[in-house]
Design a protein around this motif. Structure first.
Motif, PDB file in Angstrom:
ATOM      1  N   GLU A   7      31.016  36.004  32.979  1.00  0.00           N
ATOM      2  CA  GLU A   7      31.725  36.398  34.192  1.00  0.00           C
ATOM      3  C   GLU A   7      33.174  36.754  33.890  1.00  0.00           C
ATOM      4  O   GLU A   7      33.706  37.735  34.412  1.00  0.00           O
ATOM      5  CB  GLU A   7      31.668  35.271  35.225  1.00  0.00           C
ATOM      6  N   LYS A  15      40.067  48.307  33.649  1.00  0.00           N
ATOM      7  CA  LYS A  15      39.782  49.659  34.078  1.00  0.00           C
ATOM      8  C   LYS A  15      40.397  49.979  35.429  1.00  0.00           C
ATOM      9  O   LYS A  15      40.506  51.143  35.795  1.00  0.00           O
ATOM     10  CB  LYS A  15      38.259  49.896  34.146  1.00  0.00           C
ATOM     11  N   ALA A  16      40.785  48.952  36.187  1.00  0.00           N
ATOM     12  CA  ALA A  16      41.318  49.174  37.538  1.00  0.00           C
ATOM     13  C   ALA A  16      42.692  49.773  37.523  1.00  0.00           C
ATOM     14  O   ALA A  16      43.406  49.870  36.641  1.00  0.00           O
ATOM     15  CB  ALA A  16      41.356  47.853  38.307  1.00  0.00           C
ATOM     16  N   GLU A  21      33.371  40.114  32.152  1.00  0.00           N
ATOM     17  CA  GLU A  21      33.134  41.196  33.119  1.00  0.00           C
ATOM     18  C   GLU A  21      34.372  41.414  33.988  1.00  0.00           C
ATOM     19  O   GLU A  21      34.778  42.547  34.233  1.00  0.00           O
ATOM     20  CB  GLU A  21      31.918  40.861  33.991  1.00  0.00           C
ATOM     21  N   TYR A  22      34.986  40.319  34.424  1.00  0.00           N
ATOM     22  CA  TYR A  22      36.196  40.404  35.244  1.00  0.00           C
ATOM     23  C   TYR A  22      37.316  41.101  34.477  1.00  0.00           C
ATOM     24  O   TYR A  22      37.993  41.981  35.009  1.00  0.00           O
ATOM     25  CB  TYR A  22      36.628  39.001  35.673  1.00  0.00           C
ATOM     26  N   ARG A  82      37.000  43.139  31.981  1.00  0.00           N
ATOM     27  CA  ARG A  82      36.623  44.526  31.774  1.00  0.00           C
ATOM     28  C   ARG A  82      36.966  45.348  33.026  1.00  0.00           C
ATOM     29  O   ARG A  82      37.525  46.418  32.938  1.00  0.00           O
ATOM     30  CB  ARG A  82      35.121  44.629  31.470  1.00  0.00           C
ATOM     31  N   ARG A  83      36.626  44.793  34.196  1.00  0.00           N
ATOM     32  CA  ARG A  83      36.930  45.500  35.462  1.00  0.00           C
ATOM     33  C   ARG A  83      38.420  45.579  35.682  1.00  0.00           C
ATOM     34  O   ARG A  83      38.946  46.596  36.136  1.00  0.00           O
ATOM     35  CB  ARG A  83      36.256  44.787  36.636  1.00  0.00           C
ATOM     36  N   LYS A  84      39.129  44.505  35.383  1.00  0.00           N
ATOM     37  CA  LYS A  84      40.566  44.488  35.599  1.00  0.00           C
ATOM     38  C   LYS A  84      41.267  45.485  34.683  1.00  0.00           C
ATOM     39  O   LYS A  84      42.231  46.127  35.075  1.00  0.00           O
ATOM     40  CB  LYS A  84      41.104  43.070  35.320  1.00  0.00           C
TER      41      LYS A  84
END
Length: 92
Positions: A81, A91-92, A84-85, A87-89
């Motif tokens: 988790e 790219k944001a 993944e967080y 990775r998203r952060k």
């Protein structure tokens, strides 16, 4: 007494004869500081099991042919988790 001779004498003795938190140990502050510096710059070899544990918390149990513990499974889920967080952060 030369500096190198003094350093060699410090390394002499029985393993674990100088405990870092021993109040009765009569080491000088300079020797205590040198010991801490040596710890910071020391590169310790990791065994394969420890390296695997850092990547996958369930790996040591699997390496020994056992089912991972509930805690190891939870740790693996949390690690996934977090990755993944991040990775998203990123790219944001």
């Amino acid at each position: 007494m030369s500096e190198s001779h003094q350093a060699e004498r410090y390394e002499e003795g029985v393993e674990n004869s100088h405990l870092p938190n021993d109040s009765k140990d009569e080491r000088s502050i300079a020797n205590r500081l040198a010991n801490e510096e040596r710890k910071l710059h020391r590169k310790e070899e990791e065994d394969p099991e420890t390296a695997a544990l850092k990547k996958d918390p369930t790996a040591p149990a699997k390496m020994h042919g056992n089912e991972p513990s509930k805690g190891a499974k939870v740790d693996a889920n949390l690690q996934a988790e977090e990755e993944e967080y991040l990775r998203r952060k990123g790219k944001a």
